[in-house]
Design a protein around this motif. Structure first.
Motif, PDB file in Angstrom:
ATOM      1  N   SER A 137       0.832  -1.210   0.000  1.00  0.00           N
ATOM      2  CA  SER A 137       0.000   0.000   0.000  1.00  0.00           C
ATOM      3  C   SER A 137       0.867   1.261   0.000  1.00  0.00           C
ATOM      4  N   GLY A 138       0.247   2.387  -0.330  1.00  0.00           N
ATOM      5  CA  GLY A 138       0.962   3.668  -0.270  1.00  0.00           C
ATOM      6  C   GLY A 138       1.691   4.029  -1.545  1.00  0.00           C
ATOM      7  N   THR A 139       1.497   3.263  -2.623  1.00  0.00           N
ATOM      8  CA  THR A 139       2.116   3.622  -3.894  1.00  0.00           C
ATOM      9  C   THR A 139       1.288   3.073  -5.052  1.00  0.00           C
ATOM     10  N   ASP A 140       1.240   3.835  -6.151  1.00  0.00           N
ATOM     11  CA  ASP A 140       0.569   3.367  -7.361  1.00  0.00           C
ATOM     12  C   ASP A 140       1.580   2.780  -8.325  1.00  0.00           C
ATOM     13  N   ASP A 165       8.942   6.649  -4.848  1.00  0.00           N
ATOM     14  CA  ASP A 165       7.615   6.274  -4.330  1.00  0.00           C
ATOM     15  C   ASP A 165       7.649   4.949  -3.591  1.00  0.00           C
ATOM     16  N   ARG A 166       8.321   3.971  -4.245  1.00  0.00           N
ATOM     17  CA  ARG A 166       8.314   2.658  -3.610  1.00  0.00           C
ATOM     18  C   ARG A 166       9.214   2.646  -2.388  1.00  0.00           C
ATOM     19  N   ALA A 167      10.305   3.382  -2.450  1.00  0.00           N
ATOM     20  CA  ALA A 167      11.170   3.455  -1.268  1.00  0.00           C
ATOM     21  C   ALA A 167      10.342   3.981  -0.090  1.00  0.00           C
ATOM     22  N   ALA A 168       9.536   5.022  -0.362  1.00  0.00           N
ATOM     23  CA  ALA A 168       8.707   5.608   0.702  1.00  0.00           C
ATOM     24  C   ALA A 168       7.645   4.607   1.163  1.00  0.00           C
ATOM     25  N   ALA A 169       7.041   3.884   0.217  1.00  0.00           N
ATOM     26  CA  ALA A 169       5.999   2.908   0.588  1.00  0.00           C
ATOM     27  C   ALA A 169       6.592   1.760   1.412  1.00  0.00           C
TER      28      ALA A 169
END
Ligand code: PTJ
Length: 257
Positions: A137-140, A165-169
């Protein structure tokens, strides 16, 4: 293309050829060739060597992987072309799973990337079976599709040439993130817990070698290394290394006048 050994840019051209071959074999995305060009430019600014800041990050990365319980090495097309053998070796040393995770393309390309790892001796490669996938979750980002037995369950993920984005997710999902990225200004570098600003074509082998040396060390010794590492401070040191390198090059340019 045949590259002559005497060419002053032999190493760099050979690395480029590995990506072109990976693209022709269908496991490197065409966008991966552009991403490599961007990386090459940053590598130039770094003096095409593993600097002190990268060395510190490599040691923190090795200690982090050895103290983690379920580490996973996330593999994309470019990483497979540049350091498949070294990632398989590292996985064996730190007891990590290898998982294919792509930004572009579908399951067929995922299986091709897995094939490259298997040719290098990987016995189990995750991320190739749609029925075993979960959503981060947390990324598209297409990278949200992860393996139920791999990244989904992991406590640490090593990523290379990735999107912020994925690093943050991954961080949001409570995972420790170790990232290889030649761009110290990228969101990935800023987001990760340990950012290794180095070329994977050089740094992955070095990471495996440090992990091999650290494997015999105690948990408390390793924890001292991870606790003493500050990613933001280290990124600042790295950016200053680039500045010093450029200052040196500017002096050389003036002498040649
Ligand atoms: O195989 P896929 O589908 O997962 O796609 C992989 C790419 C690389 C195409 C995809 O992740 C992508 O588009 O990446 P970006 O957003 O272009 O980011 C790549 C980052 O990696 C940039 O910051 C580059 O500077 C950096 N980079 C490029 N080559 C290297 C590198 N970092 C370390 N080693 C390199 N050899």
């Amino acid at each position: 293309m045949v590259v002559s050994r005497s060419h002053p840019r032999y190493e760099s051209l050979m690395i480029r050829e590995r990506l072109v071959k990976g693209y022709e074999d269908g496991f490197v995305a065409v966008e991966g060739l552009m991403a490599h060009g961007r990386g090459e430019a940053f590598d130039y600014l770094l003096g095409e060597r593993t600097g002190k800041a990268a060395g510190r990050a490599l040691r923190a990365a090795a200690a982090s992987m050895l103290t983690s319980e379920r580490p996973v090495i996330s593999v994309n097309g470019n990483a497979a072309a540049l350091c498949a053998k070294e990632m398989v070796e590292l996985a064996g040393i730190v007891g990590a799973e290898t998982e294919v995770n792509l930004f572009y393309g579908g399951w067929e390309r995922r299986r091709k990337v897995a094939g490259v790892l298997e040719e290098c001796g990987a016995v189990r490669v995750l991320g190739t079976d749609e029925r075993r996938s979960e959503r981060l979750s947390g990324t598209d980002s297409p990278r949200r599709v992860v393996d139920r037995d791999g990244i989904h369950k992991s406590d640490l993920v090593l990523i290379a040439l990735e999107d912020g984005d994925r690093a943050a997710a991954l961080k949001e999902a409570g995972k420790r993130v170790v990232a290889f990225d030649l761009n110290p200004l990228s969101r990935t570098a800023e987001t990760a817990d340990v950012s290794i600003i180095d070329n994977v074509a050089r740094g992955m082998a070095e990471l495996a070698s440090i992990a091999k040396e650290y494997r015999e060390r105690s948990e408390s010794w390793l924890r001292e290394i991870t606790d003493g590492f500050d990613n933001r401070d280290n990124l600042a040191i790295c950016i200053n290394e680039i500045r010093e390198n450029l200052t040196g090059r500017a002096r050389i340019a003036q002498i040649g006048r």
